[in-house]
Write a protein that holds these residues in place. Structure first.
Motif, short mmCIF file in Angstrom:
data_model
loop_
_atom_site.label_atom_id
_atom_site.label_comp_id
_atom_site.label_asym_id
_atom_site.label_seq_id
_atom_site.Cartn_x
_atom_site.Cartn_y
_atom_site.Cartn_z
N ARG A 27 1.03 -1.23 0.00
CA ARG A 27 -0.02 -0.13 0.03
C ARG A 27 0.83 1.16 0.04
O ARG A 27 0.30 2.09 -0.59
CB ARG A 27 -1.02 -0.21 1.37
N VAL A 28 2.10 1.19 0.81
CA VAL A 28 2.93 2.36 0.74
C VAL A 28 3.49 2.60 -0.52
O VAL A 28 3.46 3.87 -0.95
CB VAL A 28 4.03 2.01 1.57
N LEU A 29 3.77 1.67 -1.29
CA LEU A 29 4.50 1.93 -2.65
C LEU A 29 3.46 2.33 -3.81
O LEU A 29 3.70 2.90 -4.65
CB LEU A 29 4.99 0.39 -3.13
N ARG A 30 2.09 1.57 -3.51
CA ARG A 30 1.07 1.93 -4.61
C ARG A 30 0.86 3.58 -4.31
O ARG A 30 0.25 4.04 -5.19
CB ARG A 30 0.02 1.26 -4.18
N ARG A 31 0.97 3.99 -3.01
CA ARG A 31 0.36 5.47 -2.92
C ARG A 31 1.56 6.34 -3.38
O ARG A 31 1.50 7.60 -3.31
CB ARG A 31 0.21 5.77 -1.25
N ASN A 32 2.75 5.94 -3.77
CA ASN A 32 3.76 6.68 -4.31
C ASN A 32 3.66 6.88 -5.79
O ASN A 32 3.98 5.84 -6.54
CB ASN A 32 5.13 6.12 -3.99
#
Length: 322
Positions: A172-177
Motif C-alpha cells: 500500500r505504501v508503494l502504491r501510494r507513491n
C-alpha cells in the motif's frame, strides 16, 4: 595446476548464463568484461531504478544472482572461479571478480543447477494447492546456507498471516507513491521488449480475497476458480548484515535457491515489497526473531508452465576489456 586466465570464450559463456538472472522489474543492471585474465561483473548504474532502488540494494542482489550463474557456467566448462567481491583495486562499479581456480569436472548437482538456468523464471500466477515436499524444503534451506545466507520457511497460518499483513502494508505504501508507480509502468511492456516485464508475465489483477500482494503489471482478470493458493509456501531469504557485500552474497544465495526450485519442478515468484519499505523490512526482521537482515521474500509451489522473460543481447552487456 590452475589455469592462468580466462579468455573471450569463457567471458561469453559466463555472461550468457549470467544475463538469465532475475532483477527488479527485469531492469538487468549488469555488465561483464575480461580484465587481466579475470572475468568481472559490473553494476550498470544507468539501469538502477531511481525510485524503487535509491540505495542500490536491488542492483547488488541482481548482480549477485548474475555472479552465481557465471560461476556455474565456468564450473561446468571445467574451470571453477575463485571469487572476490568488491575488489579494492578496481572502480566502484565492479561487483565481483572471477579468477581461474583449479580445473575440475562439475559435480552432478552443479550440472543440474546449470541446466536449470534457461528454464528459471518468475511465475506470478496462482499455484496449485499441492504442498512442497519436506525433502525439497530441506534442499532449499541448504541451498541458501551453501552461499552463506539463511532461508526461513514460514510454517502455519499464524506466521503466514503475520507476513501477509506486513507485505500488504508495504504494498500500500508503494502504491501510494506516484513516482514509484510511474517508474514501474515504464518497465512494463505490451510487446517483446528485451528488458522490463511483459504484461503477459504479470499476475492477474488483485482481488479482495488475495492473501499476498501482487504488482500491478496487468489489469487482466483471472479465470474463474483460479484463486491464489490459500496457504502458500513463503520463504524469507536473509544475510548476516546489510552491507553491499551482504547484499551481493544474498543475491548469489537467492539464485541458488531459485535454481534449486526450478530443478525440483517447482515455481517461484519474488515479493520484494516488504524489503523495499524500511519500516516493513524491520518489522519482518523482528517477526522472524533473527539478528540477520531479510533480503527477499519468495512464494514457492507447483505452477502452470510459463516462459522466461526476454533478455538483452550479449553484445549489449559486454564491456570493453580493461
Amino acid at each position: 595446476m590452475s589455469a592462468q586466465s580466462y579468455d573471450e570464450g569463457d567471458l561469453r559463456a559466463a555472461a550468457a548464463a549470467a544475463i538469465r538472472a532475475p532483477s527488479l522489474h527485469n531492469s538487468q543492471p549488469w555488465r561483464f568484461r575480461l580484465h587481466d585474465g579475470a572475468i568481472e561483473v559490473l553494476a550498470d548504474r544507468s539501469r538502477q531504478l531511481a525510485v524503487a532502488d535509491s540505495t542500490g540494494w536491488a542492483v547488488n542482489i541482481a548482480c549477485g544472482a548474475a555472479t552465481f550463474n557465471a560461476r556455474l557456467a565456468l564450473t561446468n566448462a571445467g574451470t571453477p572461479a575463485d571469487l572476490t567481491l568488491l575488489p579494492r583495486d578496481t572502480g566502484p562499479d565492479v561487483i565481483a571478480r572471477l579468477t581461474p581456480g583449479s580445473p575440475r569436472p562439475a559435480t552432478y548437482p552443479e550440472q543440474a543447477l546449470f541446466a536449470a538456468i534457461p528454464h528459471r523464471h518468475s511465475n506470478r500466477k496462482p499455484f496449485f494447492p499441492d504442498p512442497v515436499p519436506s525433502p525439497v524444503r530441506a534442499q532449499l534451506i541448504e541451498a541458501a546456507r551453501a552461499e552463506l545466507a539463511w532461508l526461513d520457511l514460514l510454517v502455519g497460518m499464524t506466521a503466514l498471516t503475520g507476513f501477509a499483513e506486513i507485505a500488504q502494508s508495504a504494498d500500500r505504501v508503494l502504491r501510494r507513491n506516484p513516482q514509484y508507480q510511474t517508474e514501474m509502468a515504464g518497465w512494463t511492456h505490451a510487446d517483446q521488449a528485451p528488458d522490463g516485464v511483459p504484461v503477459t508475465a504479470g499476475a492477474p489483477a488483485t482481488e479482495p480475497q488475495d492473501l499476498l500482494p501482487q504488482r500491478a503489471f496487468t489489469d487482466r482478470r483471472r479465470a474463474p476458480g483460479r484463486d491464489f493458493e490459500p496457504e502458500p509456501l513463503v520463504a524469507i531469504l536473509g544475510s548476516a548484515g546489510d552491507r553491499p557485500t551482504d547484499q551481493i552474497t544474498a543475491g548469489q544465495a537467492l539464485q541458488r535457491v531459485l535454481l534449486t526450485v526450478t530443478d525440483a519442478g517447482l515455481a517461484a515468484s519474488m515479493l520484494s515489497q516488504p524489503i523495499e519499505v524500511p519500516t516493513a523490512r524491520d518489522q519482518l526482521r523482528r517477526s522472524l526473531h533473527r539478528s540477520g537482515i531479510p533480503q527477499m521474500a519468495l512464494r514457492i509451489g507447483y505452477g502452470q508452465p510459463g516462459r522466461p522473460t526476454p533478455r538483452r543481447d550479449l553484445a549489449d552487456v559486454l564491456a570493453e576489456q580493461g
